[in-house]
Enzyme design. Sequence first.
Site: not given
Length: 337
Positions: A124-126, A149, A153
């Site tokens: 994810t870009d997060e 979260y 990741k």
Amino acid sequence: MKVLITGGCGFIGANFIHYLLRKRPSFKIINFDLLTYSGNPENLKSVEKHPGYRFVRGDIADKKTVSAIFSERIDAVVNFAAESHVDRSIEDADPFLRTNVIGSQNLMEEARRRKIDRFIHISTDEVYGSIAGRKKFGEDHPMAPSSPYSASKAAADLIARAYFKTYRLPIIITRSSNNYGPYQFPEKFIPLMVTNAFQGKPLPIYGDGLYVRDWLYVEDNCEAILKVLEEGKEGEVYNIGGGCERKNIDVAKKILKITGRDESLLKHVADRPGHDRRYAIDFSKIIKETGWEPAVKFEEGLKRTIAWYRQNETWWRRIISGDYLVARREAYRRFKD
């Protein structure tokens, strides 16, 4: 090609399976999913009897189960399996570390032992954190996650990198921006706004609502993942973006306009801890190396998404009912016992 898809009953995983069965009908797909609260087998009901599709219930965090699924020859792995809701990770980080870190490492280790030809790890870009101004994150930018979260990741991404560097596992990481589209669990931002608007309920907006996300229609992401599976370079990271940055408040207003509801339904609520202000990624690398580009503009994708939720009211109404979650938790308990 025989492809093991983990987390295939979730939002992006289910869309990818539908896409793959249409675009690569010769592929054989094994869908390996634990069916926790957001993994919904109804997402794949229309293909459950397809000759190229098979479902196996299992937990990527359980080594014995993972070893068993790899006992037959598998050519490629696409790992969608993840706990992915930021708010839930703030309440309880344990399931996120178990699935996103330990589970991903289990898959990589088994893929290494079995000499799998290709491993696509969905991230994810997060993991990059927030970015100000007009800048955008490239694939080589340091990770700076803000939530349990995104930290889980990022940890999995580092393990993936280590497995490539140390063991030469043929792994590729994709980091996409915020996906939206059919089958997305109704607790996520766009489906929550849409289903609340349908019901005339308030649309909860965190803080001032000026948080910016780059929105990517899920089928565009599926096309990009298939491109990476077939053409991506081993050991690389590919950002996948939609080029559609929007403020949360503007997205909510657009949904209200399309659904014919008044902006009086907007309700600002207390902000969540560690809320990243803006996500923005540079995805020129995947364009240059594979020719992929997002095809669906945000306004068109949003209309398609709203139409899908309107046409599938039974699907989302059952999910948001208390009975659904109770039944899923009981089924999960029986399976684990």
